[in-house]
Design a protein around this motif. Structure first.
Motif, PDB file in Angstrom:
ATOM      1  N   VAL A 150       0.854  -1.197   0.000  1.00  0.00           N
ATOM      2  CA  VAL A 150       0.000   0.000   0.000  1.00  0.00           C
ATOM      3  C   VAL A 150       0.889   1.246   0.000  1.00  0.00           C
ATOM      4  O   VAL A 150       0.643   2.200  -0.739  1.00  0.00           O
ATOM      5  N   SER A 151       1.944   1.248   0.804  1.00  0.00           N
ATOM      6  CA  SER A 151       2.858   2.403   0.856  1.00  0.00           C
ATOM      7  C   SER A 151       3.611   2.599  -0.455  1.00  0.00           C
ATOM      8  O   SER A 151       3.853   3.726  -0.877  1.00  0.00           O
ATOM      9  N   LEU A 152       3.983   1.502  -1.094  1.00  0.00           N
ATOM     10  CA  LEU A 152       4.724   1.592  -2.348  1.00  0.00           C
ATOM     11  C   LEU A 152       3.836   2.058  -3.506  1.00  0.00           C
ATOM     12  O   LEU A 152       4.331   2.630  -4.473  1.00  0.00           O
ATOM     13  N   ARG A 153       2.547   1.805  -3.410  1.00  0.00           N
ATOM     14  CA  ARG A 153       1.581   2.225  -4.449  1.00  0.00           C
ATOM     15  C   ARG A 153       2.014   1.793  -5.847  1.00  0.00           C
ATOM     16  O   ARG A 153       2.090   2.608  -6.770  1.00  0.00           O
ATOM     17  N   SER A 154       2.325   0.530  -5.997  1.00  0.00           N
ATOM     18  CA  SER A 154       2.703  -0.069  -7.287  1.00  0.00           C
ATOM     19  C   SER A 154       4.027   0.466  -7.852  1.00  0.00           C
ATOM     20  O   SER A 154       4.326   0.249  -9.020  1.00  0.00           O
ATOM     21  N   ARG A 155       4.797   1.194  -7.060  1.00  0.00           N
ATOM     22  CA  ARG A 155       6.120   1.654  -7.512  1.00  0.00           C
ATOM     23  C   ARG A 155       7.147   0.601  -7.121  1.00  0.00           C
ATOM     24  O   ARG A 155       6.962  -0.116  -6.142  1.00  0.00           O
ATOM     25  N   ASP A 156       8.235   0.530  -7.873  1.00  0.00           N
ATOM     26  CA  ASP A 156       9.291  -0.388  -7.459  1.00  0.00           C
ATOM     27  C   ASP A 156      10.205   0.315  -6.458  1.00  0.00           C
ATOM     28  O   ASP A 156      10.076   1.515  -6.217  1.00  0.00           O
ATOM     29  N   PHE A 157      11.117  -0.437  -5.895  1.00  0.00           N
ATOM     30  CA  PHE A 157      11.973   0.091  -4.838  1.00  0.00           C
ATOM     31  C   PHE A 157      12.875   1.236  -5.305  1.00  0.00           C
ATOM     32  O   PHE A 157      13.345   2.020  -4.501  1.00  0.00           O
TER      33      PHE A 157
END
Length: 137
Positions: free
Chosen positions: A22-29
């Protein structure tokens, strides 16, 4: 507080992973590299602990602690200890056979460590964990 469970069960792991996603919101690291830099003393504590925990094969605890550190960094900014934490998480993923995820975290850890070149010891530590634990075959 952080209240990291001493022996996380399957439900704890699923909950923490869901919160991370949820925190990453579909973004990679890799998006973490460009977050603002801010001193985060809690990350220093987690970093010291996770380095020992990886050596003692406490993978679940390292995952939970690092996932929480990533969530904290997304909300408050990155700290010079985050690259080492990411490399430790990459080592855990490698042990689990998640090689692509492991390698990606190693690359992010090395690139992020470059932002903290004035902290030579921590920079070297992050690079060592990434190269020896992840990228070295």
């Amino acid at each position: 507080g952080y209240g990291i469970p001493s022996s996380p069960n399957k439900v704890d792991m699923m909950k923490e992973e869901m919160l991370l996603n949820v925190s990453l919101r579909s973004r990679d690291f890799s998006f973490l590299i460009n977050l603002p830099i801010k001193d985060q003393p809690i990350l220093e504590l987690i970093d010291h602990w996770s380095g020992l925990a990886v050596c003692c094969s406490r993978e679940k605890e390292v995952q939970v602690a690092t996932w929480r550190a990533i969530r904290h960094s997304i909300d408050h900014g990155i700290d010079r200890h985050l690259p080492s934490l990411l490399a430790s998480l990459g080592v855990v993923y490698k042990k689990q056979g998640k090689l692509k995820k492991s390698y990606a975290l190693g690359k992010v850890a090395v690139l992020m460590a470059e932002r903290f070149c004035d902290h030579k010891e921590l920079n070297a530590n992050a690079r060592f964990r990434a190269y020896a634990g992840l990228m070295g075959q």
